[in-house]
Enzyme design. Structure first.
Site, PDB file in Angstrom:
ATOM      1  N   PHE A 238     -28.083 -25.964  45.910  1.00 30.29           N
ATOM      2  CA  PHE A 238     -28.576 -26.893  47.417  1.00 30.29           C
ATOM      3  C   PHE A 238     -30.054 -27.127  46.805  1.00 30.29           C
ATOM      4  CE2 PHE A 238     -25.913 -23.445  49.030  1.00 30.29           C
ATOM      5  CZ  PHE A 238     -25.040 -24.053  49.793  1.00 30.29           C
ATOM      6  N   ASP A 259     -26.122 -30.018  44.332  1.00 32.10           N
ATOM      7  CA  ASP A 259     -26.250 -30.385  45.878  1.00 32.10           C
ATOM      8  C   ASP A 259     -25.319 -31.281  46.307  1.00 32.10           C
ATOM      9  OD1 ASP A 259     -28.914 -30.383  47.851  1.00 32.10           O
ATOM     10  OD2 ASP A 259     -27.661 -32.105  48.246  1.00 32.10           O
ATOM     11  N   SER A 260     -24.619 -31.678  47.485  1.00 28.32           N
ATOM     12  CA  SER A 260     -23.900 -32.593  47.962  1.00 28.32           C
ATOM     13  C   SER A 260     -24.415 -33.811  48.404  1.00 28.32           C
ATOM     14  CB  SER A 260     -23.097 -32.071  49.215  1.00 28.32           C
ATOM     15  OG  SER A 260     -24.073 -31.676  50.100  1.00 28.32           O
ATOM     16  N   ASN A 290     -19.810 -29.786  46.293  1.00 26.07           N
ATOM     17  CA  ASN A 290     -19.891 -28.896  47.516  1.00 26.07           C
ATOM     18  C   ASN A 290     -20.143 -27.258  46.998  1.00 26.07           C
ATOM     19  OD1 ASN A 290     -19.224 -26.676  49.217  1.00 26.07           O
ATOM     20  ND2 ASN A 290     -18.297 -28.177  50.642  1.00 26.07           N
ATOM     21  N   ALA A 291     -21.413 -27.115  47.264  1.00 23.86           N
ATOM     22  CA  ALA A 291     -21.860 -25.596  46.694  1.00 23.86           C
ATOM     23  C   ALA A 291     -20.670 -24.579  46.757  1.00 23.86           C
ATOM     24  CB  ALA A 291     -23.211 -25.007  47.232  1.00 23.86           C
ATOM     25  N   ASP A 311     -30.550 -21.754  48.169  1.00 23.28           N
ATOM     26  CA  ASP A 311     -31.411 -22.484  49.348  1.00 23.28           C
ATOM     27  C   ASP A 311     -30.829 -23.170  50.497  1.00 23.28           C
ATOM     28  OD1 ASP A 311     -33.381 -22.891  51.039  1.00 23.28           O
ATOM     29  OD2 ASP A 311     -34.492 -24.312  49.518  1.00 23.28           O
ATOM     30  N   CYS A 351     -33.172 -20.623  56.114  1.00 27.15           N
ATOM     31  CA  CYS A 351     -34.187 -21.159  56.843  1.00 27.15           C
ATOM     32  C   CYS A 351     -33.835 -21.325  58.127  1.00 27.15           C
ATOM     33  CB  CYS A 351     -34.579 -22.577  56.450  1.00 27.15           C
ATOM     34  SG  CYS A 351     -33.191 -23.894  56.259  1.00 27.15           S
TER      35      CYS A 351
HETATM   36  N1  SAH Z   1     -33.973 -26.318  47.793  1.00 31.35           N
HETATM   37  C1  SAH Z   1     -34.287 -27.628  48.436  1.00 31.35           C
HETATM   38  C2  SAH Z   1     -33.992 -27.549  49.830  1.00 31.35           C
HETATM   39  C3  SAH Z   1     -32.722 -27.683  50.276  1.00 31.35           C
HETATM   40  S1  SAH Z   1     -32.342 -28.093  51.712  1.00 31.35           S
HETATM   41  C4  SAH Z   1     -35.798 -27.780  47.958  1.00 31.35           C
HETATM   42  O1  SAH Z   1     -36.591 -26.698  47.748  1.00 31.35           O
HETATM   43  O2  SAH Z   1     -36.457 -28.754  48.016  1.00 31.35           O
HETATM   44  C5  SAH Z   1     -30.544 -27.887  51.728  1.00 31.35           C
HETATM   45  C6  SAH Z   1     -29.622 -29.070  50.865  1.00 31.35           C
HETATM   46  O3  SAH Z   1     -28.446 -28.515  50.728  1.00 31.35           O
HETATM   47  C7  SAH Z   1     -29.887 -30.569  51.021  1.00 31.35           C
HETATM   48  O4  SAH Z   1     -30.173 -31.165  50.146  1.00 31.35           O
HETATM   49  C8  SAH Z   1     -28.271 -30.689  51.493  1.00 31.35           C
HETATM   50  O5  SAH Z   1     -28.017 -31.941  50.972  1.00 31.35           O
HETATM   51  C9  SAH Z   1     -27.612 -29.633  50.741  1.00 31.35           C
HETATM   52  N2  SAH Z   1     -26.284 -29.389  51.031  1.00 31.35           N
HETATM   53  C10 SAH Z   1     -25.883 -29.110  52.347  1.00 31.35           C
HETATM   54  N3  SAH Z   1     -24.519 -28.908  52.286  1.00 31.35           N
HETATM   55  C11 SAH Z   1     -24.103 -28.577  51.364  1.00 31.35           C
HETATM   56  C12 SAH Z   1     -22.993 -28.108  50.735  1.00 31.35           C
HETATM   57  N4  SAH Z   1     -21.856 -27.767  51.257  1.00 31.35           N
HETATM   58  N5  SAH Z   1     -23.016 -28.140  49.322  1.00 31.35           N
HETATM   59  C13 SAH Z   1     -24.071 -28.652  48.537  1.00 31.35           C
HETATM   60  N6  SAH Z   1     -25.176 -28.837  48.940  1.00 31.35           N
HETATM   61  C14 SAH Z   1     -25.229 -29.152  50.436  1.00 31.35           C
END
Ligand code: SAH
Length: 407
Positions: A238, A259-260, A290-291, A311, A351
């Protein structure tokens, strides 16, 4: 000039309407909270949307001054325990206080939250600074008043001298507050993109493009903390625009960000180019996936890392989502723990306000047991100090970031 002082005298002379609250609402305020829910309003007859009001208990005892919303479930947001008769003259004082608070506490960055709503006694107002561009979010009827907006813009311009002020609009919030639709856009100046730095790392900021959040300023101190322990092969799950990944890169042999969102990864890649002229084999690798799926694949194909960051976005948007959210967090943490080499570092965040610190620690402990790993807590952290937590307003505390040694 004459006209202006006449108007402000007139404004000051009118005492605000009174909103009466139930004993439960009054107790909440006396206990140090700043909100009264609509169900605890006894009378607010004829109070205009967004008004400054005096709050009294059912017997008429005055509890303070507040901003009123006619549509939100949070009907009353206290701005002072003292009587206030003119919000427009209080506003510049509150802005000055918020700036002074950060003056002593915010270091190594030109991007930080200047005003954090309730936590700065300016409920419904968020102002972020990205170097020379300010980003403003207006979340309530009271803050949306034209005179409030004008005072805010003039005061911020005067104190911080930004090149531009941009408003970021959340259409859903305006709908809930029954405010007319509005577009995101410039309120002042012409500049909408800039470069900011935090902890010596540079980032692009585009106020009107990209995801609506800008950057995750609340993680600023956690980026620096994580970098202290990071080593070896690192995975930032993420990763958004690369906040953690870019901080880890100088300490690690290889960094992969996942990230997705493709647009987020495109900016992450541009951010990487701003910072490191890295040899090909050390370039940060960005993966759009997808994470949950990726972690599952990587774990089952026997990949290992020395540092993993988790995160995710807020899984619990409401209290009802808590159980499902905890299952989601546990799955991610379990997979990450299985992939960490002995001596590895896990940086895991949440968060979601509705997932409390105790819930989160319990989830992590259960994941450690299931993964048969020993976790030693290195740091239990929260949001950066420019996102203050009011001790008596639990809703102001939402970010958890736990750094552990894994053996
Ligand atoms: N770590 C980052 C903030 C993450 S916010 C920083 O410090 O800047 C959450 C992120 O998760 C977003 O960028 C969103 O695009 C991503 N996201 C949401 N669902 C997801 C999934 N299923 N797989 C991968 N990424 C995802």
């Amino acid at each position: 000039m004459l006209e202006e002082s006449a108007t402000s005298q007139k404004r000051a002379a009118v005492s605000p309407p009174v909103v009466k609250v139930s004993p439960r609402g009054a107790t909440r305020l006396k206990d140090g909270h700043v909100w009264v829910y609509r169900s605890d309003i006894v009378s607010a007859d004829g109070v205009a949307p967004g008004s400054l009001v005096t709050v009294a208990d059912h017997r008429g005892q005055i509890l303070g001054s507040a901003l009123y919303s006619s549509s939100s479930q949070i009907a009353v947001r206290l701005i002072s325990r003292e009587p206030v008769t003119d919000f427009l003259s209080l506003l510049p004082r509150r802005i000055a206080d918020a700036i002074a608070y950060r003056g002593n506490l915010v270091r190594d960055t030109n991007a930080y939250r200047v005003i954090f709503s309730e936590a700065d006694f300016l409920p419904g107002l968020i102002v972020d600074r990205y170097n020379d561009v300010l980003s403003v979010q207006i979340l309530t009827q009271a803050m949306d008043e034209k005179t409030v907006r004008d005072t805010l813009i003039a005061d911020l311009t005067n104190r911080l001298q930004p090149e531009a002020i941009v408003e970021r609009v959340d259409p859903r919030v305006r709908q809930l507050e029954e405010l007319p639709p509005r577009e995101s856009g410039l309120l002042q100046g012409e500049k909408t993109s800039t470069v900011f730095n935090m902890n010596g790392v540079q980032f692009h900021f585009d106020a009107l493009e990209g995801q609506k959040t800008g950057a995750f300023l609340d993680q600023r101190e956690n980026y620096a903390a994580a970098a202290q322990y990071a080593h070896g092969d690192a995975l930032d799950v993420f990763c958004y625009q690369g906040g953690f990944a870019l901080h880890l890169a100088p300490r690690c042999s290889q960094v992969t960000g996942v990230d997705s969102s493709r647009p987020a990864l495109e900016i992450a890649d541009k951010n990487a180019a701003l910072n490191h002229a890295l040899p090909k084999e050390k370039e940060i690798e960005w993966i759009e996936a997808n994470a949950f799926d990726l972690l599952k694949d990587y774990a089952s194909s026997g990949r290992h890392y020395d540092t993993i960051v988790l995160d995710p976005p807020a899984f619990a948007k409401t209290k009802r989502d808590l159980d499902a959210a905890l299952r989601g967090y546990k799955e991610l943490n379990l997979r990450a723990l299985k992939m960490l080499r002995p001596g590895g570092i896990l940086i895991t965040c949440s968060c979601s306000y509705h997932v409390g610190q105790a819930d989160f620690m319990e989830m992590l402990a259960a994941a450690a047991r299931d993964a048969h790993r020993v976790l030693r807590l290195l740091e239990v952290r929260g949001q950066a100090k420019d996102h203050p937590i009011l001790l008596n307003v639990p809703e102001t505390s939402y970010l958890k970031c736990v750094i552990s040694h894994v053996s």
